[in-house]
Write an enzyme that holds these catalytic residues in place. Structure first.
Site, short mmCIF file in Angstrom:
data_model
loop_
_atom_site.label_atom_id
_atom_site.label_comp_id
_atom_site.label_asym_id
_atom_site.label_seq_id
_atom_site.Cartn_x
_atom_site.Cartn_y
_atom_site.Cartn_z
N SER A 138 16.92 5.58 10.40
CA SER A 138 16.26 5.66 11.71
C SER A 138 17.25 5.20 12.78
CB SER A 138 15.04 4.74 11.71
OG SER A 138 14.52 4.59 13.02
N TYR A 151 9.35 -2.47 10.54
CA TYR A 151 10.00 -1.15 10.48
C TYR A 151 11.50 -1.31 10.75
CZ TYR A 151 10.73 3.86 11.28
OH TYR A 151 11.18 5.17 11.21
P1 NAP Z 1 5.08 11.20 8.69
O1 NAP Z 1 4.67 12.56 9.12
O2 NAP Z 1 4.18 10.06 8.89
O3 NAP Z 1 5.58 11.29 7.19
C1 NAP Z 1 5.73 10.14 6.38
C2 NAP Z 1 5.60 10.57 4.93
O4 NAP Z 1 5.67 9.43 4.08
C3 NAP Z 1 4.26 11.25 4.67
O5 NAP Z 1 4.42 12.25 3.72
C4 NAP Z 1 3.46 10.09 4.11
O6 NAP Z 1 2.33 10.46 3.38
C5 NAP Z 1 4.52 9.46 3.24
N1 NAP Z 1 4.09 8.15 2.80
C6 NAP Z 1 3.68 7.12 3.56
N2 NAP Z 1 3.27 6.11 2.79
C7 NAP Z 1 3.43 6.52 1.51
C8 NAP Z 1 3.15 5.92 0.25
N3 NAP Z 1 2.59 4.70 0.15
N4 NAP Z 1 3.41 6.62 -0.88
C9 NAP Z 1 3.92 7.87 -0.79
N5 NAP Z 1 4.19 8.49 0.36
C10 NAP Z 1 3.94 7.82 1.50
O7 NAP Z 1 6.37 10.81 9.51
P2 NAP Z 1 7.86 11.40 9.50
O8 NAP Z 1 8.36 11.19 10.86
O9 NAP Z 1 7.95 12.74 8.88
O10 NAP Z 1 8.58 10.30 8.58
C11 NAP Z 1 9.44 10.63 7.51
C12 NAP Z 1 10.55 9.60 7.48
O11 NAP Z 1 11.34 9.72 8.65
C13 NAP Z 1 10.06 8.14 7.43
O12 NAP Z 1 10.87 7.40 6.56
C14 NAP Z 1 10.27 7.69 8.87
O13 NAP Z 1 10.44 6.31 8.96
C15 NAP Z 1 11.52 8.44 9.21
N6 NAP Z 1 11.81 8.57 10.63
C16 NAP Z 1 11.00 9.27 11.46
C17 NAP Z 1 11.33 9.38 12.81
C18 NAP Z 1 10.49 10.14 13.79
O14 NAP Z 1 10.82 10.13 14.99
N7 NAP Z 1 9.45 10.84 13.39
C19 NAP Z 1 12.48 8.77 13.30
C20 NAP Z 1 13.28 8.06 12.43
C21 NAP Z 1 12.94 7.98 11.10
P3 NAP Z 1 0.91 10.64 4.16
O15 NAP Z 1 0.97 11.96 4.85
O16 NAP Z 1 -0.08 10.57 3.05
O17 NAP Z 1 0.80 9.50 5.13
#
Ligand code: NAP
Length: 246
Positions: A138, A151
């Site tokens: 991130s 986080y």
């Molecule tokens: P997201 O749509 O919330 O996706 C997160 C994923 O992780 C979902 O598939 C979620 O499942 C899964 N997850 C959460 N808790 C879990 C658990 N206990 N067991 C198994 N799976 C679990 O958000 P995203 O933005 O795509 O995030 C993906 C990654 O990118 C994360 O590591 C996040 O920190 C990182 N990231 C995102 C951003 C951003 O701007 N969006 C920026 C930097 C880093 P559910 O759908 O069931 O919740």
């Protein structure tokens, strides 16, 4: 194009049901990999999109609320590529932040990531194979953020672990790297977009002038899995519309 081909490789993507994980799973399949989509909920949408496009994918349920839940993922079939994408975020002022919100985020984002990666590497090394790990870090692997203490701590940890694991495994045939997404339109950032002031402040600072899309992250993650990245170890690749360059 073999430098960029993943034909014959099997990948496992955590959190592949939505957002960045979904886009990475599709990207890996487009590059030729067979993709195992792991989520705490079914990944039917992702598997459907991949198979409809002629790729190969399957789904497995795993809930990293138990940080050791990934232990059995690599027992049944050889897996060459691991994308540690699953992650959560909890927002509260530092003075009000609870132990429950600290533990929940650290367990999924950092502890589960480490022990799942350990299980993956044990399997790869035991069969004398090669592999790649891509951790989703991130901007908060580098910056402090606001109201997200666990986080930020977890994502700084992800960047550190990426380098440690690269040091240990680079000579053993496993590439470990990370992608650091900028501000991407997913569930993770919905609260920020819902706040007009935060949304505008974020947009004003992004040189590219827009929020990122999940698909913007997929190419970098796929690249780090391909032979084109064979000498890339311990890198944290920013994909942020220029945010950190500013
Ligand atoms: P997201 O749509 O919330 O996706 C997160 C994923 O992780 C979902 O598939 C979620 O499942 C899964 N997850 C959460 N808790 C879990 C658990 N206990 N067991 C198994 N799976 C679990 O958000 P995203 O933005 O795509 O995030 C993906 C990654 O990118 C994360 O590591 C996040 O920190 C990182 N990231 C995102 C951003 C951003 O701007 N969006 C920026 C930097 C880093 P559910 O759908 O069931 O919740």
């Amino acid at each position: 194009m073999s430098m960029f081909s993943l034909t014959g490789r099997r990948a496992l993507v955590t959190g592949a049901n939505t957002g960045i994980g979904l886009a990475i799973a599709i990207g890996l399949a487009e590059a030729g990999a067979e993709v195992i989509c792991a989520g705490r909920r079914t990944c039917d949408e992702t598997v459907g999109a991949i198979t409809k496009a002629g790729g190969t994918a399957s789904s497995v349920l795993v809930d990293f609320a138990d940080p050791m839940a990934g232990q059995g993922l690599f027992d049944d079939q050889p897996i060459d590529l691991l994308i540690n994408n699953a992650g959560i975020i909890r927002r509260a002022d530092a003075v009000d932040f609870t132990e429950a919100d600290w533990d929940a985020v650290m367990d999924v984002n950092l502890k589960a990531l480490f022990f799942t990666t350990q299980a993956f590497a044990k399997a790869v090394l035991a069969r004398g194979g090669t592999g790649a790990v891509v951790n989703i870090a991130s901007l908060l692997s580098f910056q402090g953020g606001i109201r997200v203490p666990s986080y930020t701590a977890s994502k700084h940890g992800v960047a550190g672990l990426t380098k440690l694991l690269a040091n240990e495994w680079a000579a053993k045939g496993i590439n470990v790297n990370a992608v650091a997404p900028g501000y991407i339109e997913t569930n993770n950032t919905q609260a920020l977009r819902n706040d007009p002031d935060r949304n505008q402040a974020i947009l004003d600072r992004i040189p590219a002038g827009r929020w990122g899309q999940a698909e913007d992250i997929a190419g970098a993650a796929v690249y780090l899995c391909t032979p084109a990245a064979r000498y890339v170890h311990g890198a944290v690749l920013n994909v942020d519309g220029g945010w950190l360059a500013r």
